[in-house]
Design a protein around this motif. Structure first.
Motif, PDB file in Angstrom:
ATOM      1  N   ARG A   1       0.828  -1.210   0.000  1.00 48.67           N
ATOM      2  CA  ARG A   1       0.000   0.000   0.000  1.00 48.67           C
ATOM      3  C   ARG A   1       0.861   1.259   0.000  1.00 48.67           C
ATOM      4  O   ARG A   1       0.516   2.253  -0.636  1.00 48.67           O
ATOM      5  CB  ARG A   1      -0.933  -0.019   1.208  1.00 48.67           C
ATOM      6  CG  ARG A   1      -2.123  -0.949   0.979  1.00 48.67           C
ATOM      7  CD  ARG A   1      -2.741  -1.464   2.257  1.00 48.67           C
ATOM      8  NE  ARG A   1      -3.872  -2.353   1.967  1.00 48.67           N
ATOM      9  CZ  ARG A   1      -3.744  -3.623   1.570  1.00 48.67           C
ATOM     10  NH1 ARG A   1      -2.548  -4.156   1.399  1.00 48.67           N
ATOM     11  NH2 ARG A   1      -4.811  -4.355   1.310  1.00 48.67           N
ATOM     12  N   LEU A   2       1.987   1.211   0.697  1.00 49.81           N
ATOM     13  CA  LEU A   2       2.850   2.388   0.798  1.00 49.81           C
ATOM     14  C   LEU A   2       3.537   2.717  -0.530  1.00 49.81           C
ATOM     15  O   LEU A   2       3.722   3.886  -0.862  1.00 49.81           O
ATOM     16  CB  LEU A   2       3.911   2.163   1.882  1.00 49.81           C
ATOM     17  CG  LEU A   2       4.736   3.377   2.310  1.00 49.81           C
ATOM     18  CD1 LEU A   2       3.864   4.386   3.060  1.00 49.81           C
ATOM     19  CD2 LEU A   2       5.905   2.951   3.185  1.00 49.81           C
ATOM     20  N   ILE A   3       3.901   1.705  -1.308  1.00 48.61           N
ATOM     21  CA  ILE A   3       4.739   1.937  -2.498  1.00 48.61           C
ATOM     22  C   ILE A   3       3.976   1.870  -3.815  1.00 48.61           C
ATOM     23  O   ILE A   3       4.570   1.957  -4.892  1.00 48.61           O
ATOM     24  CB  ILE A   3       5.930   0.940  -2.544  1.00 48.61           C
ATOM     25  CG1 ILE A   3       5.473  -0.494  -2.837  1.00 48.61           C
ATOM     26  CG2 ILE A   3       6.728   1.004  -1.242  1.00 48.61           C
ATOM     27  CD1 ILE A   3       6.624  -1.479  -3.037  1.00 48.61           C
ATOM     28  N   ALA A   4       2.662   1.753  -3.749  1.00 49.29           N
ATOM     29  CA  ALA A   4       1.862   1.495  -4.948  1.00 49.29           C
ATOM     30  C   ALA A   4       2.017   2.546  -6.041  1.00 49.29           C
ATOM     31  O   ALA A   4       1.852   2.232  -7.227  1.00 49.29           O
ATOM     32  CB  ALA A   4       0.385   1.357  -4.557  1.00 49.29           C
ATOM     33  N   ASP A   5       2.345   3.783  -5.691  1.00 44.29           N
ATOM     34  CA  ASP A   5       2.351   4.861  -6.695  1.00 44.29           C
ATOM     35  C   ASP A   5       3.676   5.047  -7.424  1.00 44.29           C
ATOM     36  O   ASP A   5       3.780   5.927  -8.269  1.00 44.29           O
ATOM     37  CB  ASP A   5       1.991   6.196  -6.018  1.00 44.29           C
ATOM     38  CG  ASP A   5       0.577   6.179  -5.469  1.00 44.29           C
ATOM     39  OD1 ASP A   5      -0.238   5.368  -5.965  1.00 44.29           O
ATOM     40  OD2 ASP A   5       0.295   6.953  -4.543  1.00 44.29           O
TER      41      ASP A   5
END
Length: 195
Positions: free
Chosen positions: A61-65
């Motif tokens: 969730r933290l690195i999705a972008d």
């Protein structure tokens, strides 16, 4: 191919980790930055961490972008303790000719002579040492020649311990971990105080 390898407990991952990883992308321009959650850390055998599946879920969730961020779960599936030497050997074999950059903090660098097969670690990767707030980086005595790069990071006063403590106090942790990770922690009731 340039690979930056960012290992840690990530228990939980927070916005300081994310800021650091983005800073590495800008400063070192790797093709990929690999987030490597630790399995059983041999130097911290008594450490109790959130289950691997939760740490993976939070990192995702933290690195999705950021498309250059990659999550690598190999140490979570390894039986027994996780050694950086074994992991770097695997990365080198899977990415022939790649330049490996291994990110470590000043505190880990100071303990490097105690690491398992430290010669292998230093032969396979450039050590990217991140000092704490303005400290000078000093090579510990007894290390053979090795490639090192010092990466001075802007001060980020966040820690996983502070996040866990805030959860236990019932505080809003969104400013520390972002909305997605905060929601994950709440829905799985991670780090809550045991009654």
């Amino acid at each position: 191919m340039r690979l930056a390898i960012f290992g840690g407990s990530f228990d939980p991952p927070h916005l300081g980790h994310l800021a650091f990883a983005r800073f590495v992308l800008d400063a070192l321009a790797p093709d990929r930055l690999v987030w490597l959650p630790a399995g059983r850390q041999w130097q911290k055998p008594d450490q109790v961490m959130a289950a691997a599946v939760h740490r993976v879920g939070m990192i995702q969730r933290l690195i999705a972008d950021e498309p250059r961020f990659v999550l690598d779960e190999r140490e979570l599936h390894r039986r027994g303790p996780s050694f950086s030497a074994d992991t770097l050997r695997e990365f080198a074999a899977q990415n022939p000719g790649a330049e490996l950059m291994f990110l470590i903090g000043q505190d880990q660098y100071a303990r490097l002579p105690t690491w398992y097969q430290v010669e292998t670690v230093m032969a396979l990767a450039t050590l990217v040492v991140v000092p704490r707030g303005g400290e000078a980086v000093v090579a510990p005595p007894g290390l053979p020649e090795h490639r090192i790069q010092v990466l001075a990071l802007p001060d980020l006063p966040l820690s996983s311990t502070a996040v866990r403590d805030a959860v236990a106090r019932g505080e809003d942790i969104s400013p520390m971990v972002g909305a997605e990770v905060a929601s994950y922690i709440a829905s799985h009731r991670l780090y809550e105080k045991k009654h």
